[in-house]
Design a protein around this motif. Structure first.
Motif, PDB file in Angstrom:
ATOM      1  N   PRO A 145       0.839  -1.208   0.000  1.00  0.00           N
ATOM      2  CA  PRO A 145       0.000   0.000   0.000  1.00  0.00           C
ATOM      3  C   PRO A 145       0.873   1.256   0.000  1.00  0.00           C
ATOM      4  O   PRO A 145       1.679   1.466   0.903  1.00  0.00           O
ATOM      5  CB  PRO A 145      -0.773  -0.115   1.312  1.00  0.00           C
ATOM      6  CG  PRO A 145       0.160  -0.859   2.217  1.00  0.00           C
ATOM      7  CD  PRO A 145       0.938  -1.803   1.347  1.00  0.00           C
ATOM      8  N   THR A 146       0.749   2.077  -0.989  1.00  0.00           N
ATOM      9  CA  THR A 146       1.514   3.315  -1.058  1.00  0.00           C
ATOM     10  C   THR A 146       0.647   4.543  -0.775  1.00  0.00           C
ATOM     11  O   THR A 146       1.165   5.640  -0.592  1.00  0.00           O
ATOM     12  CB  THR A 146       2.146   3.471  -2.445  1.00  0.00           C
ATOM     13  OG1 THR A 146       1.122   3.420  -3.440  1.00  0.00           O
ATOM     14  CG2 THR A 146       3.154   2.354  -2.701  1.00  0.00           C
ATOM     15  N   GLN A 147      -0.666   4.366  -0.763  1.00  0.00           N
ATOM     16  CA  GLN A 147      -1.611   5.420  -0.429  1.00  0.00           C
ATOM     17  C   GLN A 147      -2.686   4.816   0.477  1.00  0.00           C
ATOM     18  O   GLN A 147      -2.905   3.603   0.463  1.00  0.00           O
ATOM     19  CB  GLN A 147      -2.272   5.998  -1.679  1.00  0.00           C
ATOM     20  CG  GLN A 147      -1.311   6.507  -2.728  1.00  0.00           C
ATOM     21  CD  GLN A 147      -2.050   6.941  -3.970  1.00  0.00           C
ATOM     22  OE1 GLN A 147      -2.922   7.810  -3.917  1.00  0.00           O
ATOM     23  NE2 GLN A 147      -1.718   6.339  -5.094  1.00  0.00           N
ATOM     24  N   HIS A 148      -3.360   5.666   1.236  1.00  0.00           N
ATOM     25  CA  HIS A 148      -4.378   5.118   2.133  1.00  0.00           C
ATOM     26  C   HIS A 148      -5.541   4.485   1.372  1.00  0.00           C
ATOM     27  O   HIS A 148      -6.184   3.556   1.858  1.00  0.00           O
ATOM     28  CB  HIS A 148      -4.880   6.187   3.112  1.00  0.00           C
ATOM     29  CG  HIS A 148      -5.633   7.323   2.485  1.00  0.00           C
ATOM     30  ND1 HIS A 148      -6.926   7.215   2.018  1.00  0.00           N
ATOM     31  CD2 HIS A 148      -5.264   8.616   2.264  1.00  0.00           C
ATOM     32  CE1 HIS A 148      -7.327   8.388   1.555  1.00  0.00           C
ATOM     33  NE2 HIS A 148      -6.339   9.246   1.677  1.00  0.00           N
ATOM     34  N   GLN A 149      -5.783   4.933   0.119  1.00  0.00           N
ATOM     35  CA  GLN A 149      -6.849   4.307  -0.666  1.00  0.00           C
ATOM     36  C   GLN A 149      -6.556   2.834  -0.934  1.00  0.00           C
ATOM     37  O   GLN A 149      -7.480   2.025  -1.069  1.00  0.00           O
ATOM     38  CB  GLN A 149      -7.041   5.045  -2.002  1.00  0.00           C
ATOM     39  CG  GLN A 149      -7.534   6.474  -1.868  1.00  0.00           C
ATOM     40  CD  GLN A 149      -6.393   7.474  -1.821  1.00  0.00           C
ATOM     41  OE1 GLN A 149      -5.306   7.159  -1.343  1.00  0.00           O
ATOM     42  NE2 GLN A 149      -6.644   8.674  -2.329  1.00  0.00           N
TER      43      GLN A 149
END
Length: 295
Positions: A145-149
């Protein structure tokens, strides 16, 4: 011839008159004024001592309350899935939400999207004390995961629901009897991409800390695409917080939560800022927390 007695005259002695003594009106007034001045001075000193003790107690209570909140928030954030922190708010409530990490695993083989197999080969889920974690159907696995989305939105295929867990021994992942210490975890579908560090994170819920009505509350919920701004309920964590909330999470000098986005060089950093106050006393707390796990 009998002699007659001689009668001498009695001399009268003057009895001195004792002079009566007492306080004059002027003396009484002087004493009253002096006593008044002394009593006012003593009462002023006593009042100052009481006020000083009260202020000290107020400050100690605020420090104790703020320290507890910051310690609890820091400890929980430090055990979150990487890049799962998201912040939202309005002029009435501000919330920070993250996904607590249940287990951090290393995989050897990962199924990707559009592949036939949905089974991942994962190193046995146990620690040095032989405590075993067995993923269940209530858990999800998150990869890179690189973004919270990536953590909250299933359509991005960075997270998949667990279907089953088995091994090559008796089929039970909790017995640690696999010959090569590798278990097989099945998912709903394949993942969008692999992780450079072959990390897989298991989770099943979210935690939120929300500031509203000069207090902070802790909430727990399932993992949802849209962040919830809680206007009621939750567990009270702290009171007497006087931050002025901005109209949004990105506008406002006294917003309690702030997050710096992640980059390929570092993880996201989260900061907390609280002003505790009661009457005229103010105590400020500020701390930055970095989540140690990497995608």
């Amino acid at each position: 011839m009998a002699s007659l007695p001689i009668i001498l005259p009695v001399q009268e002695q003057a009895v001195p008159v004792q002079k009566q003594t007492g306080f004059t009106l002027i003396e009484l007034i002087t004493v009253i004024v002096v006593l008044g001045i002394v009593s006012v001075s003593i009462s002023g000193i006593f009042r100052s001592v009481v006020e000083s003790v009260t202020v000290t107690n107020e400050r100690e209570n605020l420090v104790r309350e703020g320290s507890f909140l910051m310690e609890r928030l820091t400890r929980e954030l430090s055990n979150a899935v990487p890049n799962s922190v998201r912040i939202s708010g309005n002029s009435s409530v501000h919330c920070i939400e993250f996904v607590p990490l249940k287990w951090n695993a290393i995989y050897l083989q990962l199924p990707l999207e559009n592949e036939v197999s949905t089974i991942a080969d994962v190193a046995e889920l146990s620690d040095i004390q032989s405590n075993v974690f067995v993923p269940t159907t209530s858990d999800i696995a998150v990869v890179f995961p690189t973004q919270h989305q990536d953590v909250y939105d299933p359509s991005r295929s960075k997270q998949q629901a667990v279907v089953s867990c088995t091994d090559d021994g008796d089929g039970d992942c909790s017995t640690l009897d696999d010959s090569d210490s590798v278990i097989q975890v099945s998912f709903d579908d394949g993942f969008a991409t692999t992780s450079p560090s072959r990390r897989m994170y298991f989770a099943d819920s979210t935690t939120s800390f929300c500031m509203r009505n000069n207090s902070v509350y802790r909430h727990q919920d399932s993992i949802n695409v849209t962040q919830t701004l809680y206007t009621s309920g939750g567990t009270l964590m702290a009171q007497n917080i006087v931050n002025q909330l901005g109209a949004s999470a990105s506008v406002g000098e006294q917003n309690p939560f702030n997050s710096v986005p992640a980059s390929f060089q570092r993880n996201a950093a989260t900061s907390a800022f609280f002003i505790f106050g009661r009457e005229e006393e103010r105590v400020t707390f500020m701390k930055e927390v970095q989540i140690p796990n990497v995608p």
